[in-house]
Design an enzyme around this catalytic site. Structure first.
Site, PDB file in Angstrom:
ATOM      1  N   ARG A 240      -8.820  11.001  -8.097  1.00  0.00           N
ATOM      2  CA  ARG A 240      -7.880  11.588  -7.044  1.00  0.00           C
ATOM      3  C   ARG A 240      -7.390  10.562  -6.158  1.00  0.00           C
ATOM      4  O   ARG A 240      -7.632  10.418  -5.142  1.00  0.00           O
ATOM      5  CB  ARG A 240      -8.815  12.597  -5.983  1.00  0.00           C
ATOM      6  CG  ARG A 240      -7.918  13.372  -5.188  1.00  0.00           C
ATOM      7  CD  ARG A 240      -8.923  13.767  -3.838  1.00  0.00           C
ATOM      8  NE  ARG A 240      -9.062  12.694  -2.784  1.00  0.00           N
ATOM      9  CZ  ARG A 240      -8.348  12.203  -2.017  1.00  0.00           C
ATOM     10  NH1 ARG A 240      -7.250  12.751  -2.022  1.00  0.00           N
ATOM     11  NH2 ARG A 240      -8.589  10.935  -1.362  1.00  0.00           N
TER      12      ARG A 240
ATOM     13  N   LYS B 104      -6.188  -2.141  -0.950  1.00  0.00           N
ATOM     14  CA  LYS B 104      -7.132  -2.142  -0.078  1.00  0.00           C
ATOM     15  C   LYS B 104      -7.665  -3.319   0.185  1.00  0.00           C
ATOM     16  O   LYS B 104      -7.950  -3.591   1.321  1.00  0.00           O
ATOM     17  CB  LYS B 104      -8.158  -1.114  -0.503  1.00  0.00           C
ATOM     18  CG  LYS B 104      -7.989   0.527  -0.498  1.00  0.00           C
ATOM     19  CD  LYS B 104      -8.106   1.252   1.051  1.00  0.00           C
ATOM     20  CE  LYS B 104      -7.661   2.662   0.942  1.00  0.00           C
ATOM     21  NZ  LYS B 104      -8.102   3.262   2.039  1.00  0.00           N
TER      22      LYS B 104
ATOM     23  N   TYR C  60       0.923  -1.229   0.203  1.00  0.00           N
ATOM     24  CA  TYR C  60       0.074  -0.022   0.038  1.00  0.00           C
ATOM     25  C   TYR C  60       1.013   1.223  -0.024  1.00  0.00           C
ATOM     26  O   TYR C  60       1.745   1.222  -0.410  1.00  0.00           O
ATOM     27  CB  TYR C  60      -0.933  -0.111   1.179  1.00  0.00           C
ATOM     28  CG  TYR C  60      -2.135   0.806   0.733  1.00  0.00           C
ATOM     29  CD1 TYR C  60      -3.039   0.653  -0.270  1.00  0.00           C
ATOM     30  CD2 TYR C  60      -2.546   1.811   1.805  1.00  0.00           C
ATOM     31  CE1 TYR C  60      -3.851   1.565  -0.421  1.00  0.00           C
ATOM     32  CE2 TYR C  60      -3.478   2.754   1.795  1.00  0.00           C
ATOM     33  CZ  TYR C  60      -4.302   2.486   0.655  1.00  0.00           C
ATOM     34  OH  TYR C  60      -5.314   3.466   0.456  1.00  0.00           O
TER      35      TYR C  60
ATOM     36  N   ASP D  51     -13.823   5.986   2.500  1.00  0.00           N
ATOM     37  CA  ASP D  51     -12.579   5.813   3.350  1.00  0.00           C
ATOM     38  C   ASP D  51     -11.847   7.085   3.458  1.00  0.00           C
ATOM     39  O   ASP D  51     -11.382   7.265   4.595  1.00  0.00           O
ATOM     40  CB  ASP D  51     -11.931   4.721   2.822  1.00  0.00           C
ATOM     41  CG  ASP D  51     -10.792   4.467   3.961  1.00  0.00           C
ATOM     42  OD1 ASP D  51     -10.671   4.325   5.100  1.00  0.00           O
ATOM     43  OD2 ASP D  51      -9.627   4.320   3.663  1.00  0.00           O
ATOM     44  N   ASP D  52     -11.955   7.973   2.427  1.00  0.00           N
ATOM     45  CA  ASP D  52     -11.015   9.111   2.514  1.00  0.00           C
ATOM     46  C   ASP D  52     -11.706  10.245   3.317  1.00  0.00           C
ATOM     47  O   ASP D  52     -11.031  10.977   3.984  1.00  0.00           O
ATOM     48  CB  ASP D  52     -11.135   9.962   1.084  1.00  0.00           C
ATOM     49  CG  ASP D  52     -10.300   8.882   0.192  1.00  0.00           C
ATOM     50  OD1 ASP D  52      -9.141   8.395   0.455  1.00  0.00           O
ATOM     51  OD2 ASP D  52     -11.043   8.475  -1.044  1.00  0.00           O
TER      52      ASP D  52
ATOM     53  N   GLU E 201     -13.546   4.978  -2.788  1.00  0.00           N
ATOM     54  CA  GLU E 201     -12.138   5.277  -2.855  1.00  0.00           C
ATOM     55  C   GLU E 201     -11.507   6.135  -3.673  1.00  0.00           C
ATOM     56  O   GLU E 201     -11.742   6.190  -5.144  1.00  0.00           O
ATOM     57  CB  GLU E 201     -11.508   4.007  -2.731  1.00  0.00           C
ATOM     58  CG  GLU E 201     -10.033   4.035  -2.540  1.00  0.00           C
ATOM     59  CD  GLU E 201      -9.570   4.492  -0.984  1.00  0.00           C
ATOM     60  OE1 GLU E 201      -8.671   5.150  -0.712  1.00  0.00           O
ATOM     61  OE2 GLU E 201     -10.437   4.105  -0.147  1.00  0.00           O
ATOM     62  N   ASP E 202     -11.202   7.357  -3.491  1.00  0.00           N
ATOM     63  CA  ASP E 202     -10.158   8.193  -4.265  1.00  0.00           C
ATOM     64  C   ASP E 202     -10.954   8.792  -5.187  1.00  0.00           C
ATOM     65  O   ASP E 202     -10.768   9.071  -6.397  1.00  0.00           O
ATOM     66  CB  ASP E 202      -8.813   7.549  -4.661  1.00  0.00           C
ATOM     67  CG  ASP E 202      -8.024   7.305  -3.757  1.00  0.00           C
ATOM     68  OD1 ASP E 202      -8.024   8.130  -2.566  1.00  0.00           O
ATOM     69  OD2 ASP E 202      -6.890   6.747  -3.919  1.00  0.00           O
TER      70      ASP E 202
ATOM     71  N   ASN F 105      -0.245  11.731   1.942  1.00  0.00           N
ATOM     72  CA  ASN F 105       0.450  10.639   1.614  1.00  0.00           C
ATOM     73  C   ASN F 105       0.900  11.172  -0.066  1.00  0.00           C
ATOM     74  O   ASN F 105      -0.341  11.894  -0.561  1.00  0.00           O
ATOM     75  CB  ASN F 105      -0.490   9.412   1.606  1.00  0.00           C
ATOM     76  CG  ASN F 105      -0.476   8.907   2.799  1.00  0.00           C
ATOM     77  OD1 ASN F 105       0.711   8.628   3.461  1.00  0.00           O
ATOM     78  ND2 ASN F 105      -1.501   8.365   3.434  1.00  0.00           N
TER      79      ASN F 105
END
Length: 727
Positions: free
Chosen positions: A314, A332, A261, A427-428, A404-405, A569
């Site tokens: 993103r 993930k 990850y 999750d973000d 996600e993203d 990150n």
């Protein structure tokens, strides 16, 4: 072929066209009937043993199987009432149960010819098949396995000591077995297994243990100097030997997590087209509008429990990577299994391709996605809506979907749109928020006081920043018994245009407006720090080096123990390094980061850097939802997860200013979080697995996937043989 031949060579199987498991089939003649109309193509169907030992002519196979299975259900003492289809009927009464010993002598009269009614093999049936101890077919197919999915083959219900049968379309053997990552054990196949499954000559003669295989993999991975090469080696292992991959990852999680990850997965996504080898997961593009459900049905696993989906707009702090973002859902879900114990067969990574605005990718000949500008508006929304509806149709109400993203302008509205109709979270927004809150709660014994005593300043007002801000407000509101609106007054945001204030209210995005307070304008972070004097500084900007020397010195000038959290990150985008934080605050700060940093020694004292990584939260969240059968995700479930994580910090951690436990404890932590999430789901009335287990922690641990190799047997029935692989 007569009935006796079928007795001697019977195996289980599945239709070559639809993969539906049949009742019984003939391994000698190769006829594999199923419960669907495609079995009509067989004019003659051979069935097994004393269940129906003679050749049966079937003008209407569907009606035959339906009535036969219903009869068997009643003989087993089960009621077929309310069973709406053949598929659900056999889910309720798996084949292992249909031939189980309780049938005994009463079963002889069902469709048996006189010349086969005294077959001695039927006396012992399944229990007499194995010589040593309890067999997996003695286990009840109850909804108690990792989220409650029916376990027809006993792969997950059995203990590691109990053998089970490796199923593909038929009992896997030969090269088919070696090429199936779910069942391949490489050189760890025993001598007996090599004989039973026609592996002689296909493997070198030596037999080695899984532990020795782990050592060899680690030696190979460590030999690579380039982190991306290590990532490729591990992903190749996952495609080749699934259990060995998870064994390596679980046993050496601290070493390998940064490779599988963040931060290495960021580079892997940037170069995903260049390193692409085999497709992994499901790819849905604009070309598939109107057919998304058909695509989901193409996925071979039918009992999907957890989906991670991205549109690639993103990716981490790297921007729009289009379909290259598929590396994130894959990574993930590997962690859902390794850290949270969710079965890999029940996970599904999905990338939705609506184009990309990344010019470099559009010009890259190795880019694997659509070569067009990113689609927005109604066309985008219709595709996403079709996808969400199809997920429910394919996998039911309890499939967990993790966004996600997604970019800010889609992330918030999609979460708001589907939070009340689907089991979904982002999750973000929510995962990052929960893990950050856990770190803040863990720091309170060092700083003293409560969360309500602190003033918070965020650099970055996107998904992560506002998500953390909102969960802090919820926790302060809960602890102080005040309104969320009052709790928000101590939380301030700085975005690309400066401090978020009331004077900018009309131009602000919806998710920023609750944090627009009455303050004079501040055009940069340093100015905002001087005006507001925050005690907690949190970075979610995705821009490296923004916590400058001047900012850190200013924060430490008025606060003895400031909390500094640089959460962006990958490592290159972190707002500051751990060394910079301790150096410029003169060792005063309590520091945590989103990316891994080595311990820092300042003036003779060593500080261990806690990593505020979502990996602490989302695997446990997935485990908690699956074991409870939750149908919705509530904010209180994330609060429960954060509190459970904070409780894992002890005096030894606090002595080193360490706000998060070590990753080598992560599976135990995930079990605690899963139990806390499940308990909250039961409390809120969102759980469907009833009754509630008395010890949720023990239950969560018992449901977690184990990567240890399993023993393989020949077949489920006495006298049956594994079919020789087709040439």
């Amino acid at each position: 072929m007569d009935g006796r031949g079928c007795v001697d060579h019977t195996i289980f199987g599945a239709c070559d066209r639809c993969d539906m498991l049949c009742i019984l089939s003939c391994g000698a003649c190769g006829v594999v009937p199923c419960l669907r109309s495609c079995s009509r193509r067989f004019g003659v169907v051979h069935l097994a043993g004393c269940l129906w030992p003679e050749t049966v002519h079937m003008p209407s196979p569907r009606n035959f199987f339906w009535s036969h299975a219903t009869h068997l259900l009643r003989r087993c003492g089960r009621q077929p009432d309310g069973v709406s289809s053949q598929r659900s009927l056999y889910s309720a009464a798996p084949i292992a149960d249909l031939i189980a010993p309780p049938l005994g002598a009463n079963f002889w009269g069902i469709g048996c010819s006189r010349r086969h009614r005294n077959l001695p093999a039927m006396e012992n049936q399944v229990k007499g098949m194995m010589s040593g101890g309890l067999d997996v077919s003695d286990l009840k197919n109850a909804n108690t396995v990792g989220g409650g999915v029916g376990d027809t083959f006993g792969e997950d219900a059995a203990t590691e000591e109990q053998p089970f049968t490796p199923w593909a379309r038929i009992v896997a053997s030969g090269l088919e077995l070696l090429r199936d990552p779910r069942y391949n054990k490489g050189l760890a196949f025993t001598e007996v297994e090599r004989d039973r499954h026609y592996l002689r000559g296909l493997l070198p003669p030596t037999v080695i243990s899984q532990e020795l295989q782990v050592e060899r993999i680690l030696e190979n991975v460590r030999s690579y100097q380039n982190p991306l090469e290590k990532y490729i080696a591990l992903m190749d292992l996952q495609e080749r030997n699934e259990r060995l991959f998870y064994k390596v990852l679980i046993d050496h999680v601290e070493e390998l997590l940064p490779i599988v990850y963040t931060p290495v997965v960021g580079e892997a996504c940037q170069k995903y087209g260049n390193i692409f080898r085999r497709p992994h997961g499901l790819y849905i593009s604009l070309k598939d509008r109107g057919h998304v459900l058909e695509l989901l049905k193409n996925w071979p696993e039918k009992n999907v429990e957890v989906i991670v989906v991205t549109d690639g707009e993103r990716i981490l702090g790297l921007g729009d990577l289009g379909l290259n973002g598929m590396g994130i859902p894959i990574g993930k879900l590997a962690l859902y299994t390794a850290l949270g114990g969710v079965r890999p067969s029940s996970t599904l990574p999905i990338a939705i391709d609506v184009g990309t605005n990344n010019e470099a990718l559009l010009k890259n000949p190795f880019y694997i996605g659509l070569r067009q500008r990113r689609t927005t508006g109604q066309e985008y929304d219709e595709l996403l809506h079709e996808f969400m509806i199809a997920c429910k149709q394919a996998y039911g109400e309890k499939v967990l979907i993790q966004f996600e993203d997604f970019a800010n302008h889609n992330a918030f509205r999609l979460l708001q749109k589907y939070a009340t109709t689907h089991l979904v979270f982002n999750d973000d927004i929510q995962g990052t928020a929960a893990v950050a809150l856990a770190g803040l709660v863990a720091a309170l014994p060092i700083t003293g006081g409560t969360l309500a005593d602190h003033k918070f300043l965020f650099l970055g007002a996107g998904e992560a920043g506002t998500g953390i801000a909102e969960i802090i407000a919820l926790e302060v509101s809960k602890q102080g018994k005040i309104t969320v609106e009052e709790a928000r007054k101590a939380i301030h945001l700085v975005d690309s245009k400066g401090l978020v204030t009331k004077s900018r209210y009309e131009s602000l995005q919806e998710h920023k407006r609750p944090y627009a307070h009455e303050h004079p304008p501040a055009h940069d972070l340093l100015s905002a720090v001087k005006v507001l004097k925050p005690t907690v500084l949190i970075g979610t900007s995705g821009k490296g080096g923004t916590f400058t020397k001047e900012v850190l010195e200013e924060v430490s000038s008025y606060q003895d123990k400031p909390i500094i959290m640089a959460l962006s990150n990958p490592t290159s985008q972190s707002e500051c390094t751990a060394e910079e934080a301790y150096k410029y605050t003169k060792g005063k700060c309590i520091f945590a980061s989103g990316s891994p940093f080595s311990p820092v020694t300042y003036e003779g004292k060593t500080y261990v850097i806690g990593q505020s990584n979502n990996c602490y939260i989302f695997p446990g969240m997935g485990l908690g939802c699956t074991i409870s059968g939750a149908i919705r995700v509530h904010d209180d479930m994330f609060l429960a997860a954060a509190e459970a994580l904070a409780k894992q910090i002890n005096e030894e951690h606090l002595a080193k200013n360490q706000l998060y436990p070590a990753f080598n404890e992560i599976r135990e932590i995930s079990a605690h979080i899963g139990a806390a999430v499940a308990a909250k789901a039961y409390e809120l009335g969102l759980a469907t697995k009833l009754p509630q287990p008395k010890d949720l922690f023990a239950y969560a641990k018992s449901c977690m996937y184990s990567p240890n190799y399993r023993q393989y047997r020949k077949s489920l029935l006495p006298g049956a043989t594994v079919p020789r692989p087709r040439l």
